[in-house]
Design a protein around this motif. Structure first.
Motif, PDB file in Angstrom:
ATOM      1  N   ASP A  73       0.827  -1.206   0.000  1.00  0.00           N
ATOM      2  CA  ASP A  73       0.000   0.000   0.000  1.00  0.00           C
ATOM      3  C   ASP A  73       0.862   1.257   0.000  1.00  0.00           C
ATOM      4  O   ASP A  73       0.468   2.304  -0.495  1.00  0.00           O
ATOM      5  N   THR A  74       2.072   1.130   0.579  1.00  0.00           N
ATOM      6  CA  THR A  74       2.927   2.300   0.704  1.00  0.00           C
ATOM      7  C   THR A  74       3.664   2.620  -0.584  1.00  0.00           C
ATOM      8  O   THR A  74       4.576   3.439  -0.589  1.00  0.00           O
ATOM      9  N   MET A  75       3.308   1.953  -1.696  1.00  0.00           N
ATOM     10  CA  MET A  75       3.866   2.365  -2.987  1.00  0.00           C
ATOM     11  C   MET A  75       3.348   3.752  -3.332  1.00  0.00           C
ATOM     12  O   MET A  75       3.871   4.416  -4.213  1.00  0.00           O
ATOM     13  N   ASP A  76       2.297   4.187  -2.632  1.00  0.00           N
ATOM     14  CA  ASP A  76       1.781   5.530  -2.806  1.00  0.00           C
ATOM     15  C   ASP A  76       2.607   6.465  -1.926  1.00  0.00           C
ATOM     16  O   ASP A  76       2.528   6.403  -0.694  1.00  0.00           O
ATOM     17  N   PRO A  77       3.429   7.330  -2.517  1.00  0.00           N
ATOM     18  CA  PRO A  77       4.310   8.178  -1.716  1.00  0.00           C
ATOM     19  C   PRO A  77       3.570   9.121  -0.782  1.00  0.00           C
ATOM     20  O   PRO A  77       4.103   9.511   0.256  1.00  0.00           O
ATOM     21  N   VAL A  78       2.346   9.482  -1.122  1.00  0.00           N
ATOM     22  CA  VAL A  78       1.575  10.382  -0.253  1.00  0.00           C
ATOM     23  C   VAL A  78       1.280   9.705   1.078  1.00  0.00           C
ATOM     24  O   VAL A  78       1.383  10.311   2.147  1.00  0.00           O
ATOM     25  N   GLN A  79       0.912   8.434   1.049  1.00  0.00           N
ATOM     26  CA  GLN A  79       0.603   7.713   2.267  1.00  0.00           C
ATOM     27  C   GLN A  79       1.829   7.566   3.155  1.00  0.00           C
ATOM     28  O   GLN A  79       1.737   7.607   4.382  1.00  0.00           O
ATOM     29  N   VAL A  80       2.994   7.391   2.540  1.00  0.00           N
ATOM     30  CA  VAL A  80       4.218   7.159   3.304  1.00  0.00           C
ATOM     31  C   VAL A  80       4.627   8.382   4.118  1.00  0.00           C
ATOM     32  O   VAL A  80       4.980   8.267   5.294  1.00  0.00           O
ATOM     33  N   ILE A 131       5.109  15.799   4.999  1.00  0.00           N
ATOM     34  CA  ILE A 131       4.899  16.836   3.985  1.00  0.00           C
ATOM     35  C   ILE A 131       4.064  17.974   4.570  1.00  0.00           C
ATOM     36  O   ILE A 131       4.361  19.153   4.369  1.00  0.00           O
ATOM     37  N   ALA A 132       3.030  17.612   5.314  1.00  0.00           N
ATOM     38  CA  ALA A 132       2.141  18.631   5.898  1.00  0.00           C
ATOM     39  C   ALA A 132       2.885  19.547   6.869  1.00  0.00           C
ATOM     40  O   ALA A 132       2.626  20.756   6.913  1.00  0.00           O
ATOM     41  N   ARG A 133       3.808  19.000   7.636  1.00  0.00           N
ATOM     42  CA  ARG A 133       4.536  19.833   8.598  1.00  0.00           C
ATOM     43  C   ARG A 133       5.865  20.358   8.036  1.00  0.00           C
ATOM     44  O   ARG A 133       6.635  20.979   8.756  1.00  0.00           O
ATOM     45  N   LYS A 134       6.116  20.069   6.753  1.00  0.00           N
ATOM     46  CA  LYS A 134       7.309  20.543   6.048  1.00  0.00           C
ATOM     47  C   LYS A 134       8.598  20.101   6.746  1.00  0.00           C
ATOM     48  O   LYS A 134       9.538  20.892   6.939  1.00  0.00           O
ATOM     49  N   ASP A 135       8.634  18.851   7.111  1.00  0.00           N
ATOM     50  CA  ASP A 135       9.809  18.247   7.736  1.00  0.00           C
ATOM     51  C   ASP A 135      10.635  17.575   6.637  1.00  0.00           C
ATOM     52  O   ASP A 135      10.398  16.419   6.290  1.00  0.00           O
ATOM     53  N   ASP A 136      11.581  18.321   6.091  1.00  0.00           N
ATOM     54  CA  ASP A 136      12.341  17.839   4.939  1.00  0.00           C
ATOM     55  C   ASP A 136      13.030  16.501   5.199  1.00  0.00           C
ATOM     56  O   ASP A 136      12.979  15.588   4.364  1.00  0.00           O
ATOM     57  N   ALA A 137      13.693  16.387   6.334  1.00  0.00           N
ATOM     58  CA  ALA A 137      14.420  15.156   6.647  1.00  0.00           C
ATOM     59  C   ALA A 137      13.468  13.976   6.723  1.00  0.00           C
ATOM     60  O   ALA A 137      13.762  12.888   6.206  1.00  0.00           O
ATOM     61  N   ALA A 138      12.313  14.174   7.350  1.00  0.00           N
ATOM     62  CA  ALA A 138      11.349  13.083   7.491  1.00  0.00           C
ATOM     63  C   ALA A 138      10.755  12.685   6.143  1.00  0.00           C
ATOM     64  O   ALA A 138      10.485  11.504   5.905  1.00  0.00           O
ATOM     65  N   VAL A 139      10.560  13.648   5.252  1.00  0.00           N
ATOM     66  CA  VAL A 139      10.005  13.356   3.926  1.00  0.00           C
ATOM     67  C   VAL A 139      10.945  12.445   3.151  1.00  0.00           C
ATOM     68  O   VAL A 139      10.566  11.359   2.689  1.00  0.00           O
ATOM     69  N   PHE A 140      12.198  12.865   3.007  1.00  0.00           N
ATOM     70  CA  PHE A 140      13.143  12.108   2.186  1.00  0.00           C
ATOM     71  C   PHE A 140      13.563  10.808   2.870  1.00  0.00           C
ATOM     72  O   PHE A 140      13.675   9.760   2.218  1.00  0.00           O
ATOM     73  N   GLU A 141      13.780  10.866   4.161  1.00  0.00           N
ATOM     74  CA  GLU A 141      14.185   9.650   4.878  1.00  0.00           C
ATOM     75  C   GLU A 141      13.063   8.616   4.873  1.00  0.00           C
ATOM     76  O   GLU A 141      13.305   7.413   4.717  1.00  0.00           O
ATOM     77  N   GLY A 142      11.827   9.075   5.017  1.00  0.00           N
ATOM     78  CA  GLY A 142      10.688   8.157   5.009  1.00  0.00           C
ATOM     79  C   GLY A 142      10.521   7.468   3.669  1.00  0.00           C
ATOM     80  O   GLY A 142      10.292   6.257   3.594  1.00  0.00           O
ATOM     81  N   LEU A 143      10.658   8.226   2.598  1.00  0.00           N
ATOM     82  CA  LEU A 143      10.545   7.645   1.254  1.00  0.00           C
ATOM     83  C   LEU A 143      11.680   6.663   0.979  1.00  0.00           C
ATOM     84  O   LEU A 143      11.463   5.584   0.423  1.00  0.00           O
TER      85      LEU A 143
END
Length: 222
Positions: free
Chosen positions: A65-72, A77-89
């Motif tokens: 299900d997490t092939m959808d990057p929005v869900q991951v 993204i909402a809190r603009k946490d750059d490190a969390a966005v890229f590290e999570g993906l």
């Protein structure tokens, strides 16, 4: 077997054979024999090869299900946490590749053979990653947090690190002798490398001061 179970069995066999032999080296007759059914049964569940290829992508999307990057990384993204966005993906992609190297090999076969599945995957998933991550980067550039570089270049650099690492781990260096590092550490370090290159000076200084403050508090608490 019930119809749904039979269809799933044929699908799994097809994925295995395609990943091992490629698309040109696999026939529907071979899929039928390996699945223990007639070739007519294969076409009963998948009227055309295109339908079979589409079903493979849909099947994998349901499993992951997490092939959808929005869900991951939606919250990051909402809190603009750059490190969390890229590290999570990055972490999600690395874990998926480790759990399902068969699908990874199948995609490589499809790309090398210029097979239509590669284009289907590109349209369905890859372009979505570029679109969503690119939009996020543009917003962070407007916020003054990232330097002005074409967002697609940043996405390509980031994805390149992750995919190259996965290819090394799952195709050539399966025992991880070349680089012994966990997926968590790899995702974190790839993110650090990327952000050090694209974050604005002001933002970098702010992050450095923040990190220094944390270190100071840790020392004082000791």
């Amino acid at each position: 077997m019930a119809g749904g179970e039979r269809r799933l069995q044929i699908l799994r066999v097809a994925v295995r054979l395609f990943s091992q032999r490629g698309f040109r080296g696999t026939t529907t007759k071979e899929i039928a024999i390996a699945a223990g059914v007639s070739e007519a049964m294969v076409f009963r569940h998948f009227a055309t090869k295109e339908e079979l290829y589409s079903a493979i992508l849909d099947h994998k999307a349901c499993l992951h299900d997490t092939m959808d990057p929005v869900q991951v990384v939606a919250e990051a993204i909402a809190r603009k946490d750059d490190a969390a966005v890229f590290e999570g993906l990055a972490l999600d992609a690395l874990n998926q590749h480790d759990c399902d190297p068969e699908f990874h090999r199948l995609l490589l076969h499809s790309a090398l053979e210029e097979h239509e599945l590669a284009q289907m995957f590109w349209e369905k998933f890859v372009k979505r990653v570029y679109r969503i991550l690119g939009a996020y980067i543009r917003q962070r550039q407007r916020d003054g947090a990232m330097i002005q570089i074409e967002p697609s270049v940043i996405v390509r650099a980031f994805v390149g690190m992750v995919i190259h690492h996965s290819l090394n781990n799952n195709l050539w260096d399966r025992k991880r002798t070349l680089l012994k590092i966990s997926n968590q550490a790899a995702a974190r370090e790839f993110t650090n490398i990327l952000l050090r290159g694209v974050t604005t000076t002001t933002r970098r200084n702010g992050l450095s001061k923040k990190a220094t403050g944390k270190n100071s508090r840790k020392k004082s608490s000791r």
